[in-house]
Design a protein around this motif. Structure first.
Motif, PDB file in Angstrom:
ATOM      1  N   MET A   1       0.829  -1.188   0.000  1.00 18.06           N
ATOM      2  CA  MET A   1       0.000   0.000   0.000  1.00 18.06           C
ATOM      3  C   MET A   1       0.873   1.251   0.000  1.00 18.06           C
ATOM      4  O   MET A   1       0.549   2.231  -0.668  1.00 18.06           O
ATOM      5  CB  MET A   1      -0.922  -0.030   1.216  1.00 18.06           C
ATOM      6  N   ASP A   2       1.979   1.196   0.749  1.00 14.31           N
ATOM      7  CA  ASP A   2       2.887   2.348   0.784  1.00 14.31           C
ATOM      8  C   ASP A   2       3.443   2.655  -0.603  1.00 14.31           C
ATOM      9  O   ASP A   2       3.567   3.818  -0.988  1.00 14.31           O
ATOM     10  CB  ASP A   2       4.043   2.101   1.766  1.00 14.31           C
ATOM     11  N   LEU A   3       3.787   1.605  -1.354  1.00 16.52           N
ATOM     12  CA  LEU A   3       4.305   1.800  -2.715  1.00 16.52           C
ATOM     13  C   LEU A   3       3.269   2.517  -3.580  1.00 16.52           C
ATOM     14  O   LEU A   3       3.593   3.490  -4.266  1.00 16.52           O
ATOM     15  CB  LEU A   3       4.671   0.455  -3.354  1.00 16.52           C
ATOM     16  N   PHE A   4       2.029   2.060  -3.534  1.00 16.39           N
ATOM     17  CA  PHE A   4       0.979   2.675  -4.353  1.00 16.39           C
ATOM     18  C   PHE A   4       0.762   4.128  -3.961  1.00 16.39           C
ATOM     19  O   PHE A   4       0.665   5.004  -4.815  1.00 16.39           O
ATOM     20  CB  PHE A   4      -0.335   1.911  -4.216  1.00 16.39           C
ATOM     21  N   ASN A   5       0.666   4.392  -2.664  1.00 18.31           N
ATOM     22  CA  ASN A   5       0.451   5.767  -2.201  1.00 18.31           C
ATOM     23  C   ASN A   5       1.607   6.674  -2.582  1.00 18.31           C
ATOM     24  O   ASN A   5       1.400   7.835  -2.961  1.00 18.31           O
ATOM     25  CB  ASN A   5       0.212   5.794  -0.686  1.00 18.31           C
ATOM     26  N   THR A   6       2.832   6.175  -2.505  1.00 14.27           N
ATOM     27  CA  THR A   6       3.999   6.966  -2.892  1.00 14.27           C
ATOM     28  C   THR A   6       3.978   7.256  -4.384  1.00 14.27           C
ATOM     29  O   THR A   6       4.255   8.382  -4.809  1.00 14.27           O
ATOM     30  CB  THR A   6       5.306   6.233  -2.506  1.00 14.27           C
ATOM     31  N   CYS A   7       3.634   6.263  -5.191  1.00 13.85           N
ATOM     32  CA  CYS A   7       3.538   6.465  -6.639  1.00 13.85           C
ATOM     33  C   CYS A   7       2.493   7.523  -6.969  1.00 13.85           C
ATOM     34  O   CYS A   7       2.715   8.391  -7.826  1.00 13.85           O
ATOM     35  CB  CYS A   7       3.200   5.154  -7.349  1.00 13.85           C
ATOM     36  N   LEU A   8       1.349   7.457  -6.299  1.00 20.67           N
ATOM     37  CA  LEU A   8       0.296   8.439  -6.534  1.00 20.67           C
ATOM     38  C   LEU A   8       0.725   9.829  -6.087  1.00 20.67           C
ATOM     39  O   LEU A   8       0.492  10.821  -6.777  1.00 20.67           O
ATOM     40  CB  LEU A   8      -0.986   8.021  -5.815  1.00 20.67           C
ATOM     41  N   LYS A   9       1.362   9.906  -4.937  1.00 22.02           N
ATOM     42  CA  LYS A   9       1.805  11.187  -4.394  1.00 22.02           C
ATOM     43  C   LYS A   9       2.850  11.842  -5.299  1.00 22.02           C
ATOM     44  O   LYS A   9       2.820  13.035  -5.535  1.00 22.02           O
ATOM     45  CB  LYS A   9       2.396  10.977  -2.994  1.00 22.02           C
ATOM     46  N   LEU A  10       3.778  11.033  -5.826  1.00 23.43           N
ATOM     47  CA  LEU A  10       4.842  11.550  -6.684  1.00 23.43           C
ATOM     48  C   LEU A  10       4.438  11.633  -8.155  1.00 23.43           C
ATOM     49  O   LEU A  10       5.207  12.132  -8.979  1.00 23.43           O
ATOM     50  CB  LEU A  10       6.093  10.669  -6.559  1.00 23.43           C
ATOM     51  N   ALA A  11       3.248  11.112  -8.463  1.00 26.16           N
ATOM     52  CA  ALA A  11       2.769  11.051  -9.849  1.00 26.16           C
ATOM     53  C   ALA A  11       3.778  10.313 -10.729  1.00 26.16           C
ATOM     54  O   ALA A  11       4.118  10.757 -11.823  1.00 26.16           O
ATOM     55  CB  ALA A  11       2.480  12.442 -10.391  1.00 26.16           C
ATOM     56  N   LYS A  12       4.246   9.187 -10.239  1.00 24.94           N
ATOM     57  CA  LYS A  12       5.248   8.383 -10.960  1.00 24.94           C
ATOM     58  C   LYS A  12       4.764   6.947 -11.084  1.00 24.94           C
ATOM     59  O   LYS A  12       4.150   6.393 -10.168  1.00 24.94           O
ATOM     60  CB  LYS A  12       6.592   8.374 -10.214  1.00 24.94           C
ATOM     61  N   PHE A  13       5.062   6.353 -12.233  1.00 24.77           N
ATOM     62  CA  PHE A  13       4.815   4.935 -12.454  1.00 24.77           C
ATOM     63  C   PHE A  13       6.188   4.319 -12.679  1.00 24.77           C
ATOM     64  O   PHE A  13       6.803   4.537 -13.722  1.00 24.77           O
ATOM     65  CB  PHE A  13       3.921   4.731 -13.684  1.00 24.77           C
ATOM     66  N   PRO A  14       6.714   3.589 -11.702  1.00 28.12           N
ATOM     67  CA  PRO A  14       8.094   3.095 -11.793  1.00 28.12           C
ATOM     68  C   PRO A  14       8.357   2.294 -13.067  1.00 28.12           C
ATOM     69  O   PRO A  14       7.586   1.412 -13.446  1.00 28.12           O
ATOM     70  CB  PRO A  14       8.235   2.196 -10.560  1.00 28.12           C
ATOM     71  N   TYR A  15       9.461   2.629 -13.728  1.00 31.56           N
ATOM     72  CA  TYR A  15       9.812   2.002 -15.000  1.00 31.56           C
ATOM     73  C   TYR A  15       9.828   0.474 -14.927  1.00 31.56           C
ATOM     74  O   TYR A  15       9.287  -0.171 -15.827  1.00 31.56           O
ATOM     75  CB  TYR A  15      11.167   2.532 -15.495  1.00 31.56           C
ATOM     76  N   PRO A  16      10.405  -0.143 -13.888  1.00 28.70           N
ATOM     77  CA  PRO A  16      10.425  -1.616 -13.858  1.00 28.70           C
ATOM     78  C   PRO A  16       9.033  -2.257 -13.890  1.00 28.70           C
ATOM     79  O   PRO A  16       8.888  -3.404 -14.305  1.00 28.70           O
ATOM     80  CB  PRO A  16      11.138  -1.945 -12.541  1.00 28.70           C
ATOM     81  N   LEU A  17       8.011  -1.522 -13.481  1.00 27.80           N
ATOM     82  CA  LEU A  17       6.650  -2.062 -13.506  1.00 27.80           C
ATOM     83  C   LEU A  17       6.024  -1.979 -14.894  1.00 27.80           C
ATOM     84  O   LEU A  17       4.962  -2.531 -15.142  1.00 27.80           O
ATOM     85  CB  LEU A  17       5.773  -1.340 -12.486  1.00 27.80           C
ATOM     86  N   LYS A  18       6.687  -1.257 -15.821  1.00 32.34           N
ATOM     87  CA  LYS A  18       6.192  -1.119 -17.191  1.00 32.34           C
ATOM     88  C   LYS A  18       6.814  -2.143 -18.130  1.00 32.34           C
ATOM     89  O   LYS A  18       6.332  -2.326 -19.236  1.00 32.34           O
ATOM     90  CB  LYS A  18       6.550   0.263 -17.744  1.00 32.34           C
TER      91      LYS A  18
END
Length: 128
Positions: free
Chosen positions: A1-18
């Motif tokens: 959950m922390d990862l998702f919230n951090t991604c949303l907060k930073l407006a980033k979709f980590p490259y390795p997940l793509k």
């Protein structure tokens, strides 16, 4: 959950997940030499799919809540279907014919789009 919230907060979709693995399945009865003889399947990381679904749900909620989508948008909308789009097209066509209005229908079929795409362009985009 922390990862998702951090991604949303930073407006980033980590490259390795793509990054996905493309697996080619040979189509039964087709030559093994042609690109169109294979069906590409992209396997993406599951955690990336979950984040993508979360973002999609939030975006759809925002667009629906703020009337950000046209009533003529049928794809990828809850409560709308292909059948509804076809019914709307037929109804509009019928009304146009009976009123004598001009009518233009454009239909695009992108058959074999993956087979005809410049694959090196995909690779180059992935590396930047």
């Amino acid at each position: 959950m922390d990862l998702f919230n951090t991604c949303l907060k930073l407006a980033k979709f980590p490259y390795p997940l793509k990054v996905g693995n493309i697996i080619l399945f040979h189509k039964h009865g087709k030559s093994k030499t042609g690109a169109s003889s294979y069906r590409p399947i992209s396997l993406l990381p599951t955690i990336g799919k979950v984040l993508e679904n979360l973002l999609t749900e939030r975006l759809n909620f925002h667009l629906e809540k703020n009337n950000g989508l046209s009533n003529l948008q049928y794809g990828f909308r809850e409560g709308k279907s292909t059948e509804m789009a076809i019914t709307k097209l037929l109804d509009t066509t019928h009304k146009g014919k009976t009123s004598g209005d001009h009518l233009l229908v454009l239909s695009i079929n992108i058959k074999g789009a993956f087979d005809n795409i410049q694959h090196n362009a995909i690779v180059n985009v992935q590396q930047t």
